[in-house]
Design a protein around this motif. Structure first.
Motif, PDB file in Angstrom:
ATOM      1  N   ARG A 155       0.598  -1.661  -0.237  1.00 60.88           N
ATOM      2  CA  ARG A 155      -0.460   0.272  -0.083  1.00 60.88           C
ATOM      3  C   ARG A 155       0.680   1.247   0.152  1.00 60.88           C
ATOM      4  O   ARG A 155       0.200   2.377  -0.574  1.00 60.88           O
ATOM      5  N   VAL A 156       1.627   1.443   0.644  1.00 61.46           N
ATOM      6  CA  VAL A 156       2.882   2.270   0.715  1.00 61.46           C
ATOM      7  C   VAL A 156       3.150   2.662  -0.704  1.00 61.46           C
ATOM      8  O   VAL A 156       3.284   3.680  -1.215  1.00 61.46           O
ATOM      9  N   ALA A 157       3.516   1.127  -1.500  1.00 58.63           N
ATOM     10  CA  ALA A 157       4.297   1.463  -2.973  1.00 58.63           C
ATOM     11  C   ALA A 157       3.896   2.554  -3.984  1.00 58.63           C
ATOM     12  O   ALA A 157       3.532   3.202  -4.367  1.00 58.63           O
ATOM     13  N   VAL A 158       2.106   1.788  -3.555  1.00 56.92           N
ATOM     14  CA  VAL A 158       1.224   2.310  -4.696  1.00 56.92           C
ATOM     15  C   VAL A 158       0.995   4.115  -4.233  1.00 56.92           C
ATOM     16  O   VAL A 158       0.926   4.408  -5.190  1.00 56.92           O
ATOM     17  N   ASP A 159       0.259   3.969  -2.835  1.00 53.36           N
ATOM     18  CA  ASP A 159      -0.123   5.423  -2.325  1.00 53.36           C
ATOM     19  C   ASP A 159       1.717   6.084  -3.028  1.00 53.36           C
ATOM     20  O   ASP A 159       1.690   7.204  -3.655  1.00 53.36           O
ATOM     21  N   ALA A 196       3.357   5.815  -5.537  1.00 52.78           N
ATOM     22  CA  ALA A 196       3.459   6.444  -7.305  1.00 52.78           C
ATOM     23  C   ALA A 196       2.705   7.266  -7.680  1.00 52.78           C
ATOM     24  O   ALA A 196       2.765   7.597  -8.268  1.00 52.78           O
ATOM     25  N   PHE A 197       1.429   6.954  -6.898  1.00 52.72           N
ATOM     26  CA  PHE A 197       0.045   7.569  -7.128  1.00 52.72           C
ATOM     27  C   PHE A 197       0.640   9.240  -6.527  1.00 52.72           C
ATOM     28  O   PHE A 197      -0.071  10.124  -7.077  1.00 52.72           O
TER      29      PHE A 197
END
Lengths: 326, 338, 362, 569, 339
Positions: A280-284, A286-287
């Motif tokens: 989740r940290v990664a996706v956040d 990136a976005f």
């Protein structure tokens, strides 16, 4: 062996460095910047400029890059997350153990289930059990994890009231956890991690079982198996002592390689089950173009690949004397 | 030097001081810490139409010699003169042209044929590479060669797996032969074959040699076969030639203790001739750290002090060459100098 | 045979056209202005018909040819079997593999013949007030979604995206991987070291994150970009495989023999190394298609896949997961479509491996 | 008083509403059998500097009537907070928590008037340029230190510091200075006269000087206080696990008395379906902004009570007025008429929404109830378009003019399914009248980047409504380049009206001016105003005294309670 | 065929053994009616080319034939006990204890992941109730016995640390650990160099006299046969074609195949002018054996009768059995076969 490990680690340093560099320019090339999360008519363009200045985003890209690298190399400092308002390190130290927990359990599931079923299928080759597990394994292997997660969530986490056996998200029962006994806490953690780790691990387990079956069938044909039988050993000893150890060796390599896969698989599973981890940290990051966070997260993913390979190599050497002693 | 290229005065191939060292890398910076001395300073000649046998146990470097001679691997040092040209420094294009005159037959008839090509394509490949004839002529030449090697030309469009081991070896021979080379390296050509098939191939090789005046470098570990087919035989041990002589001479009068042991170890299919044999102790040492002095001294029943320190030099007794301190002492009567 | 091939090609073209009618419509518009002589739907029907005819022709021809071959085979019944017939026999013996092949075949047929099979237009919305969120019935086998579109038709058309992405992305990955692996394996030494380090680095890239970023960079998520990205992110395994194959084959004596004959680099690679590496490449390619389809589905699920309203299975699941409580059959059916396809490819791959791998044939 | 805020997306919400929760006793629904409750729309009363004693009395009632303490409320939220420090927080969850932890000078009443909170009373000077607050002397920070006027002044200084980057810094632009009169008296001095002086003075939570004065401005964004706040509100901070939950517990020393609930936990669940599932299964007790598609299923649950609050945001389809296609007013009106907005509301919002006619929603005092409207009428739309030269001259079903087909791309951002769906519906509706539309769904940062650069033809986006009536940032021609007038709406007469209305102290006069301004926009149709969604909230029925108001679902959150026999935790 | 040689109390006797493999392509008759008797302390060599069934027959004795193979007929009597009637448990008692086996490839026949000590010890512990310590001591003694120096340290080494000859010694140590009555040596030296082969054969001979074992030696190397065996059985296409004492066989090979074999191998010192004999054609595919005499397509003296009628293995001469229609009065049909 030691020099080999050290060498591998040394080689991986420029690799990770290159990764960091490419990621740095990639994320900066992407449209938008971290202050977009403040994009809001309440905020004067001036206020956004303030934030940019505070975080040094107004400086030339080259300067930012050098500063960043300097921080990483000299101080092992990964900067501040603009979106999370805290040092990147803190956020990662909070999320990483959770993902490791999840991945580790998934790995355990993957190995125990995968290897167990693989052995049984190989020993009972062409039996009904073999065929049934092969088809089942293939089905799970072919199932997208988001889909499996969704189905499990719906079936066992409240969608169907009669089978509401598991919580739908989180790591613990946040209300009651503190008042539980040690055993209760353990149980609480267990029921929370069950569905996510199952979702994450079952596909991989299916893959491993396929490999395991194949490897064991391959090993069973080897000459030393015949030697073992000629010694008068029981079939069980032959398969489990002589066969298994040899068949497990390639599995170790696959396991090492699957580590990063579990990690990236966590991206989707964490989203579906609300697991507070790196995915989740990664996706956040990136976005939200949270530069520092993005870079650190990707560095960790990259390091995970290196570590996975290294661990596989070391484990391989531990079980295979041919590698260990040369 | 009298038996050098004895039958024909013309030397086809001359190998001088050939060395093949393979580096061993170790440590953090993967520095070269040692060399595997697979072939260490050997020299020999092969005359036109002559067969030189190269015999030795596994790992002695005989295959490396075969490949180096054709420059399939680049020698570390030394020269390989083929028809007077030094192959070791030939540019790629010229080397390729030279390959028309020198060919190789391999041991394993299963691995030496490309499973995805038809027999015709395998045999005809050499023709295609060197641009001999057009498609039709090439097919004709292939059929012709197949015939010569005892293969039914009707099978030209079949794949290797459709053939038995012996037939496959014939295909390998046909491939080597189709360009009408002068020289063929035979790398253990019969050791993978069944006993009853071996003789077919050996006979074929002998027949072809006589018919086309071929020169062979015949590499094998089976002393009986080598001795049978070769004009001269070189015995290798750990990257070095220890004895080189006319094949009958070598059988009748082996000088080197290793050759003697080798000969005595070969079982003879005659129960009436059960003989006392010299058993060599231990295994062949690793070429990574070959023993000092004479490489054979660790297993040699005759070894004396000097063998451990000094490498024996070439002793030439009427063309029968041997490298051994003890033999040198026996023949010359003088103790080997240190 | 040639006619069949032609049919196949035309079908392929039509299929692409059908899948990408948005792109095509745009192009045609630019080319002809507003005066496109026929609608894309007509075109879709036309190519599907052509494909069907082509397939029929191919079938007829093939059966004719094989009859002839059987008659020939009778005459020369002696001698060992041809390689391919062994493979064929091995493959056909494996019932699961045949099932896989049939699934894939059926899926391709479905993808080609969408216009005939789908009862409705996949993007056309019905009466949104009266006909939305209908339960499955004879008219709408899987009911309708909230735009009153027929879910069954959407799933039928969704096959095009999944198969296209699977096939092309895999093709790209395999081509790229083979090229890179071939260079590394053939030259070895420092070339190999450099390339393999690069491969390691590529493997360390988190695919999903990279795709998210690049899609943002291109500010566009056309199917082509998704295919390219998936391809670019999944060639490394093939590269390693091909390199390994090349390294092993270089040790084989037929390679040495070819060198001894004076064969040049091109011949060595294309005549000797590559054909003998094809088996594992084909097997891995087949197995890889499944992964590619899964990746596309995951991307669609994250909303990074094909743009709506074009249906793909991943975005149907994404689109209808909100209906999980009530119209649960919609995400279920789309998800099952993915699973069945990937299972099909994996079965096929396994079957091919078992049939082609001589190690297992003994 | 209308301020229009924020493009909603991806959980990156900004709040300007909930800084000061406040209360009025509404109907007490919890013991009635009714499980779906329409929250009464209470429009604000414009600039309301005077007390509304009725609301205040009701608010205070709870603390004097018997109620049970105990139990825990679990609030499901889709996004995590970023900071619990009002100076640095940008996410909506953070603001909701801050509302429980910190006090502002005033609370907001259901009618948007101000009620006493940290400040017991306030008054303006004669010239209306000085505003004096009298603070309570019994408010303590959670670490035991007293809250004083120094904290207020300190907070103001931090809020306007350029090195901190407080999000709503602009609200303080006309405040010249903040003066401490004595420990419990503080004075704000304004540069000029305008209707929102009180609101600007009180906006923002008061922060503890004794803790934050040690933090340099530049480090405010990363200070430990962001994650370990010490407040003075009814609840005190207990624990924050990133991506998991934020837990606050009752402040025993709260000046108004201990709040009834022991704990309130904000549980982070990053997925809408999962949230709905947990609401259904009882894992969470409350969720706001429930997607309408889940309403039916959730309303069936015996344990849940639904509150339907009037919309505080609207979505629109904006036309890029720089694009020749959309420069004609008539064309824009035709485009609006081609869209069946009621159907969008019916099918995508499951009827939980209304068609807004203009940018000012009914909950705002300046709302114009009788704006010109362009209801769905494809026939008329075609006719308007034909009048503008758009006809289907080649019979291919698409309109064209000068050989050019009427076609354009509509952009929107990813992550908001209703918006994505609108694109698909609109595509279909425009097809009816012969207009070809291509949807293009972009990642949020990319989308706003494109909007900023005017790189779009049409776009679906949304604004949520703020507290101040001010149309400058979105409609004023000065805002075309660096602010939020994406569509480049430019109308000198509107500009003039807007500029005057902002500073008009006479609210009746101001209202007339705002009405006129709204008429202009409605007539010009730079946007097609698509819908204003109702806010669906579900609460577990055991909670008593739940009063949802137009000002926010958390209006009286601190006063919710559960009878002993129904307590769950 | 019945008794091959009338010797007193054979240690092991095989009667009419048939082992078939039921593959998808058809039935492979890998061993098709094999009989022999082997006395205590005696060596029988089973000679033949690859695929003639000699290895399968050895594995059949151990009952280690895996599916799709099956022993379809016959008796294997070990000191009177019919192994084919034994249960699997009883059979395990026999394997490695009373009958041991060593294999062709010492490289692959040892498990790479266990120490050689472990692998030898395993053989001891499975059959004898001894403590770990004792088993280890006996293992070390055994390693020493097969003439591996530094047995105490070698015992803890892994197979890959040893040379081929060494590994074969380990195999022998393993096989002899329980002092078996019969040792089956399946091509024990094929993968080894001649000098090592000599060492191994010497060792085997030594151990044979020490342990009084019977050895069944399977090989294709006629030289080896001549040197070590007491009697020889020559197999061709899953059947024995000739069976007699070693001296007799080499002195007067009667079957044309045996003759062909003996004359097609070059021997040391053989003059180059002397052409090697050639057996034409190829070894037949066990799926499709020729009718009649299976050797007839390659036989120089074959006649029509050979195609139809299968010759029986008969005593053509006292103590000399052969299966050929044309052997009369103990004379080979091939001229000049008697040496």
């Amino acid at each position: 062996m030691h020099t080999y490990i050290i060498r591998r680690i040394l080689i991986s340093i420029p690799l990770l460095f290159g990764l960091l560099t490419i990621n740095f320019f990639l994320i900066h090339a992407a449209p938008g910047d971290p202050t977009d999360i403040f994009y809001n008519p309440d905020m004067d363009p001036e206020a956004r400029e303030n934030i940019r200045r505070i975080y040094g985003l107004d400086q030339p890209l080259g300067v930012q890059y050098l500063k960043y690298i300097q921080g990483v190399v000299l101080k092992f400092e990964f900067g501040y997350s603009i979106a999370k308002k805290r040092p990147v390190k803190d956020e990662i130290l909070e999320a990483l153990p959770n993902t490791i927990q999840l991945s580790a359990l998934a790995l355990l599931l993957e190995l125990s289930l995968g290897i167990g079923i693989g052995i049984l299928a190989a020993v009972k080759q062409q039996s009904t059990f073999d065929n049934a597990t092969r088809v089942t394994a293939l089905t799970f292997y072919s199932m997208p994890s988001f889909y499996l997660g969704l189905v499990l969530l719906f079936l066992f986490a409240g969608g169907v009231s009669a089978t509401h056996w598991f919580p739908a998200s989180g790591m613990v029962d946040i209300v009651r956890h503190e008042s539980m006994s040690t055993l209760g806490r353990l149980g609480d953690r267990a029921i929370h991690i069950f569905l996510p780790s199952l979702t994450l691990g079952i596909g991989a387990a299916a893959g491993i079982s396929r490999y395991m079956r194949g490897e064991l069938l391959e090993v069973i044909r080897q000459d030393y198996m015949r030697t073992a039988r000629a010694k008068g050993l029981t079939e069980r000893v032959v398969v489990f002592k002589h066969g298994l150890r040899n068949a497990l060796m390639p599995i170790i390599t696959i396991m090492g390689l699957s580590l990063p896969f579990l990690f990236s698989g966590a991206v989707i599973v964490e989203q579906v089950f609300g697991w507070p981890g790196m995915g989740r940290v990664a996706v956040d990051a990136a976005f939200q173009r949270d530069y520092s966070m993005f870079l650190a997260v990707n560095l960790i993913f990259g390091a995970m690949v290196v570590v996975g390979n290294l661990v596989a190599d070391i484990l391989y050497a531990m079980v295979d004397p041919r590698v260990r002693l040369s | 030097m009298s038996t050098e290229a004895s039958k024909n005065s013309e030397v086809l191939l001359r190998v001088e001081h050939l060395k093949n060292y393979f580096p061993v890398r170790q440590g953090l910076l993967s520095r070269v810490t040692a060399y595997v001395k697979a072939v260490d300073d050997i020299s020999f000649e092969i005359g036109v139409g002559e067969t030189l046998g190269l015999v030795g146990e596994s790992g002695c470097g005989k295959t490396t010699v075969g490949h180096s001679v054709l420059r399939l691997i680049n020698p570390t040092e030394g020269t390989v003169l083929f028809q007077g040209k030094d192959l070791t420094h030939l540019p790629a294009a010229e080397l390729r042209a030279m390959r028309q005159d020198m060919q190789i037959i391999f041991q394993d008839p299963f691995s030496s044929l490309n499973p995805r090509m038809t027999v015709g394509a395998i045999i005809g490949e050499a023709l295609a590479i060197h641009g001999r004839g057009d498609r039709k002529e090439r097919a004709e030449m292939v059929r012709d060669t197949m015939q010569k090697c005892g293969l039914d030309p009707a099978y030209i469009n079949r794949f290797p797996h459709e053939f038995s081991g012996g037939q496959r070896q014939r295909i390998g021979i046909a491939r080597a032969l189709v360009l009408s080379p002068k020289f063929i390296v035979c790398d253990e050509p019969v050791s993978a074959l069944d006993v009853s098939i071996q003789s077919q191939i050996i006979n074929l090789l002998v027949e072809l040699k006589e018919r086309y005046n071929l020169a062979y470098l015949f590499i094998a570990h089976d002393l009986s076969v080598v001795q049978y087919i070769s004009d001269r035989v070189a015995v290798m041990y750990l990257g070095k030639i220890v004895e080189l002589a006319d094949s009958t001479e070598l059988y009748r009068n082996p000088l080197h203790p290793y050759t003697q042991a080798l000969l005595s170890a070969v079982p003879v299919p005659d129960p009436t001739r059960r003989k006392q044999r010299t058993l060599l102790p231990g295994d062949v040492p690793s070429p990574l750290n070959p023993p000092s002095g004479c490489r054979f001294h660790t297993r040699c029943p005759l070894a004396i002090d000097i063998c451990k320190k000094v490498e024996p030099r070439e002793l030439d007794v009427e063309g029968h060459k041997v490298w051994c301190h003890v033999v040198e002492e026996q023949i010359t009567g003088s103790p080997p100098s240190s | 045979m040639i006619l069949g091939l032609f049919g196949l090609l035309v079908g392929l073209a039509g299929w692409h056209a059908g899948t990408l009618w948005d792109t095509l419509a745009h192009t045609l518009e630019k080319l002809f202005g507003a005066n496109v002589p026929y609608t894309l739907r007509d075109l879709d029907f036309l190519v599907s018909t052509l494909f069907l005819l082509g397939m029929l022709a191919a079938l007829v021809l093939y059966s004719g040819l094989s009859c002839q071959r059987i008659r020939q085979a009778d005459r020369t019944a002696q001698g060992p079997e041809r390689q391919w017939s062994i493979v064929k026999r091995q493959f056909l013996k494996n019932r699961l593999a045949v099932a896989g092949a049939l699934i894939i075949l059926a899926l391709y047929l479905v993808a080609f013949l969408c216009p005939f099979l789908a009862p409705y237009d996949p993007v056309e919305q019905g009466d949104r007030v009266q006909e939305r969120l209908l339960s499955p019935s004879a008219e709408h086998l899987l009911g309708t979604d909230r735009f009153a579109r027929d879910v069954f038709s959407r799933i039928i058309y969704g096959s095009r995206i999944s198969l296209l992405v699977g096939f092309l992305a895999m093709g790209l990955a395999v081509t790229l991987g083979t090229a890179v692996g071939a260079v590394a394996g053939y030259y070895g030494g420092w070339v190999d070291s450099v390339i393999m380090r690069f491969v390691d680095m590529m493997l360390s890239f988190p695919t999903l994150i990279l795709i998210i970023t690049v899609i943002a960079l291109w500010r566009n998520q056309s199917i082509w970009i998704i295919i390219t990205l998936i391809g670019l992110m999944s060639w490394m395994g093939v590269a390693r495989l091909v390199r390994g194959q090349f390294m092993a084959l270089k040790e084989r004596e037929f390679f040495q023999a070819a060198r001894a004959l004076g064969a040049g680099t091109g011949r060595l690679i294309f005549q000797h190394l590559l054909p003998n590496s094809l088996t594992p490449i084909i097997v891995s390619a087949t197995l890889r298609v499944g992964n590619t389809i899964l990746l596309e589905a995951s991307l669609s699920y994250l909303g990074l896949g094909v743009q709506p309203p074009t249906p793909s299975w991943g975005n149907i699941v994404y689109d209808t997961k909100g209906n999980l409580f009530t119209e649960w059959w919609m995400p279920l059916a789309a998800g099952m479509a993915i699973v069945i396809t990937v299972v099909g490819y994996n079965l096929l791959g396994d079957g091919l491996r078992d049939a082609l791998d001589p190690r297992l044939r003994e | 008083m209308n301020r229009i805020v924020r493009i909603t997306s991806l959980g990156l919400f900004f709040t300007s509403l909930s800084c000061s929760p406040s209360s009025t006793p509404g109907d007490s629904p919890s013991d009635s059998a009714q499980r779906v409750i329409e929250v009464e729309a209470r429009p604000d009363r414009g600039r309301s500097e005077e007390h509304n004693l009725e609301f205040e009395a009701r608010w205070n009632e709870l603390y004097n009537t018997p109620h049970d303490n105990g139990d825990t409320l679990v609030i499901g939220t889709i996004g995590d907070a970023d900071s619990l420090n009002d100076l640095t927080s940008a996410a909506i969850t953070g603001s909701n928590v801050i509302g429980l932890l910190f006090l502002s000078l005033t609370r907001t009443n259901p009618d948007f008037s101000h009620a006493p909170s940290l400040a017991e009373s306030w008054q303006f000077s004669e010239d209306h340029l000085e505003l004096t607050f009298h603070l309570r002397d019994d408010v303590f920070w959670h670490d035991g230190v007293k809250t004083t006027a120094h904290d207020v002044k300190f907070t103001f200084e931090k809020q306007i510091s350029p090195n901190i980057g407080w999000a709503t810094i602009k609200w303080k632009q006309f405040i010249k200075e903040c003066v401490v009169v004595d420990d419990y008296t503080v004075k704000f001095i304004f540069e000029r006269l305008y209707p929102y002086q009180l609101m600007d003075a009180v906006v923002g939570a008061v922060l503890p000087k004794h803790i934050l004065e040690k933090v340099p401005d530049e480090e405010m964004v990363s200070t430990d206080f962001n994650r370990n706040p010490v407040g003075n509100g009814p609840y005190r901070f207990k624990e924050w696990k990133a991506q998991q939950y934020i837990e606050v517990e009752a402040n025993e020393n709260y000046f108004a008395g201990r709040p009834p609930l022991d704990r309130i936990i904000f549980k982070v669940v990053p997925d809408q379906e999962n949230l709905a599932l947990q609401l259904k299964s009882g894992e969470i007790d409350f969720m706001d902004g429930v997607p309408p598609r889940f309403f039916e299923e959730l309303a069936r649950q015996e344990n849940l009570v639904a509150y339907i609050a009037p919309g505080r945001s609207y979505s629109y389809l904006g036309w890029n007025l720089l694009n020749p296609l959309f420069q004609s007013k008539k064309v824009r009106q035709a485009l609006t008429m081609a869209i069946n907005r009621q159907e969008i509301i019916d099918s995508l919002l499951f009827e939980f929404g209304e068609i807004p006619k203009g940018p000012v929603l009914p909950i705002i005092w300046a709302h114009h109830p009788n704006l010109p409207d362009f209801p769905y009428d494809p026939e008329k739309a075609r006719q308007y378009l034909a009048e503008e030269g758009w006809k289907d001259s080649d019979g291919d079903g698409w309109l064209d003019k000068d050989g050019q087909r009427f076609s354009f791309t509509v952009k929107t951002n990813k992550g908001n399914q209703i918006r994505e769906d609108i694109l698909i519906l609109v595509q279909d509706m425009f097809k009816e009248v012969g207009i070809a539309v291509r949807p293009n769904i972009l990642e949020w940062t990319v989308f706003i980047g494109d909007m900023d650069k005017k790189d779009f033809e049409a776009a679906v986006a949304g604004w949520s409504v703020g507290l101040k009536m001010d149309m400058t940032t979105i409609w004023h021609s000065d805002s075309i380049n660096d602010k939020f007038n994406f569509v480049s709406y430019s109308n000198p007469e509107f500009d003039r009206l807007n500029d005057a209305a902002i500073f008009e102290m006479d609210s009746e006069k101001a209202k007339q001016m705002w009405w006129r301004a709204q008429e202009m926009i409605a007539e010009d149709q730079p946007y097609t105003f698509l819908y204003s969604p109702k806010d669906i909230n579900f609460v577990h029925r055991r909670f008593q005294n739940v009063q949802m108001e137009t000002v926010g679902w958390n209006y009286n959150l601190e006063q919710w309670w559960v009878p002993k026999d129904k307590q769950k935790y | 065929m019945t008794d091959v040689m009338d010797q007193t109390s054979p240690q092991i006797e095989v009667r009419n053994l048939k082992t078939y493999f039921y593959t998808e392509d058809g039935v492979v008759r890998a061993v098709d009616g094999l009989s022999y008797r082997l006395a205590k302390g005696e060596t029988l060599a089973l000679v033949g080319e690859s695929g003639c069934g000699k290895s399968v027959s050895a594995l059949s004795v151990m009952r280690l034939i895996a599916s799709p193979g099956k022993i379809v007929e016959g008796e294997i009597l070990l000191d009177g006990l019919d192994l084919l009637q034994c249960s699997e448990t009883e059979m395990r008692e026999v394997r490695g204890n009373r009958i041991s086996m060593i294999f062709q490839e010492p490289m692959t026949s040892l498990n790479p992941v266990f120490t050689i000590g472990n692998q030898i010890m395993e053989a001891i512990r499975v059959h004898q109730d001894v403590s770990r310590k004792e088993a280890r001591d006996r293992t070390i003694a055994m390693i020493r016995r097969v003439k591996i120096s530094a047995a105490e340290t070698r015992v803890d080494e892994y197979p890959h640390q040893m040379s081929g000859g060494m590994r074969q010694r380990v195999m022998i140590a393993m096989a002899l650990a329980c002092n078996p009555e019969v040792l089956i040596a399946d091509e024990p030296t094929t993968a080894l160099d001649v000098t090592i082969q000599a060492q191994i054969m010497e060792l085997l001979a030594e151990l044979q006299s020490e342990f009084q074992m019977s050895i069944l030696l399977i090989t294709h190397n006629l030289g080896l046969v001549a040197e070590v065996s007491d009697q020889v059985a020559v197999m061709y296409a899953s059947k024995v074609v000739e069976h007699t004492s070693t001296a007799e066989l080499f002195a007067s090979p009667l079957h044309p195949y045996t003759h062909g074999l003996l004359t097609s191998v070059p021997t040391l010192g053989m003059p180059r002018e002397q052409k090697l004999n050639v057996i034409p054609g190829q070894v037949p595919n066990p799926l499709h054996f020729p009718t009649g005499c299976r050797f007839h397509p390659r036989c120089p003296v074959a006649e029509q009768r050979c195609k139809q009628e299968e010759p029986l293995l008969r005593e053509v001469k006292p103590g000399h059995w052969a299966a050929c229609h044309f052997i009369e009065n103990g004379k080979s049909p091939i001229k000049g076969a008697d040496r």
